[in-house]
Motif scaffolding. Structure first.
Motif, short mmCIF file in Angstrom:
data_model
loop_
_atom_site.label_atom_id
_atom_site.label_comp_id
_atom_site.label_asym_id
_atom_site.label_seq_id
_atom_site.Cartn_x
_atom_site.Cartn_y
_atom_site.Cartn_z
N THR A 162 -8.74 -17.45 13.78
CA THR A 162 -7.77 -18.45 14.23
C THR A 162 -8.50 -19.66 14.82
O THR A 162 -8.13 -20.81 14.52
CB THR A 162 -6.82 -17.83 15.27
OG1 THR A 162 -6.19 -16.66 14.68
CG2 THR A 162 -5.76 -18.81 15.71
N ARG A 183 4.01 -19.30 15.80
CA ARG A 183 3.98 -17.84 15.74
C ARG A 183 5.39 -17.38 16.09
O ARG A 183 5.91 -17.73 17.15
CB ARG A 183 2.96 -17.25 16.71
CG ARG A 183 2.90 -15.72 16.62
CD ARG A 183 1.78 -15.19 17.50
NE ARG A 183 1.84 -13.75 17.62
CZ ARG A 183 0.97 -12.91 17.08
NH1 ARG A 183 -0.04 -13.39 16.39
NH2 ARG A 183 1.09 -11.62 17.24
N THR A 197 6.78 -14.61 22.29
CA THR A 197 5.92 -13.92 21.33
C THR A 197 4.56 -13.66 21.95
O THR A 197 4.19 -14.24 22.95
CB THR A 197 5.79 -14.75 20.03
OG1 THR A 197 5.08 -13.98 19.06
CG2 THR A 197 5.05 -16.04 20.28
N LEU A 211 -1.99 -17.31 14.28
CA LEU A 211 -1.02 -18.40 14.30
C LEU A 211 -0.86 -18.98 12.91
O LEU A 211 -1.78 -18.91 12.10
CB LEU A 211 -1.51 -19.53 15.23
CG LEU A 211 -1.79 -19.19 16.68
CD1 LEU A 211 -2.47 -20.37 17.37
CD2 LEU A 211 -0.50 -18.81 17.40
N ARG A 212 0.30 -19.59 12.68
CA ARG A 212 0.45 -20.45 11.51
C ARG A 212 -0.18 -21.79 11.91
O ARG A 212 0.12 -22.32 12.98
CB ARG A 212 1.93 -20.66 11.16
CG ARG A 212 2.64 -19.41 10.68
CD ARG A 212 4.11 -19.70 10.29
NE ARG A 212 4.87 -20.45 11.28
CZ ARG A 212 5.51 -19.92 12.32
NH1 ARG A 212 5.47 -18.61 12.53
NH2 ARG A 212 6.20 -20.69 13.16
#
Length: 169
Positions: free
Chosen positions: A39, A110, A27, A91-92
């Motif tokens: 982020t 991600r 990714t 990003l998570r």
């Protein structure tokens, strides 16, 4: 990070605006500077939240003899009162209190990629992302200044930036 290393560097988007190129396993992509900075802010917040959760767990267990059900309820209430992230993130990101280890973690992800960081690793990552975002903004200004200076053509300017990127690896 068990699933590989997440890297980020300054670049330009398709419109010549400052951006960052993120790569992580399968990714990645070009990310606007404001998303990179959001982020970084959320990485810092998650690091602090994970450490706070561990401190709360230890306090409730040791000082109040709280059982796991009570702790789960208290943590749920505390987490529900935390401010929600504002703006887009690349990003998570989640603050995690390791139930078995008693250690704080920051989970990131991600796409199919995921990893777990210590709070200090999350802070280091946030600093690196902030530096990349600032570098992207400065790179655009430097490119514009070099183009205006009229001593280098566009190919020479891009060659200069390629040399600079290779020198920082």
């Amino acid at each position: 990070m068990p699933d590989g290393i997440c890297t980020i560097q300054s670049t330009l988007d398709d419109d010549g605006q400052p951006a960052c190129l993120m790569r992580w396993g399968s990714t990645g992509g070009v990310i606007p500077v404001f998303v990179v900075l959001n982020t970084a802010r959320e990485l810092m917040a998650a690091a602090s939240a994970a450490e706070t959760d561990i401190a709360l767990i230890e306090t409730f267990r040791q000082d109040f003899n709280a059982d796991d059900d009570t702790l789960g309820g208290v943590l749920g209430m505390v987490r529900g009162r935390r401010p929600m992230p504002e703006g887009r993130c690349a990003l998570r990101i989640a603050a995690v209190a390791g139930a078995k280890t008693g250690k704080p973690y920051v989970h990131i992800g991600r796409g199919s990629m995921k990893g777990a960081l210590s709070p200090d690793e999350a802070r280091d990552m946030a600093l690196h992302w902030t530096q990349a975002a600032l570098a992207a903004q400065l790179d655009v200004k430097l490119r514009d200044a070099l183009a205006t200076w009229d001593r280098l053509d566009i190919v020479e300017i891009e060659d200069l930036f390629t040399l600079m990127r290779e020198g920082t690896r």
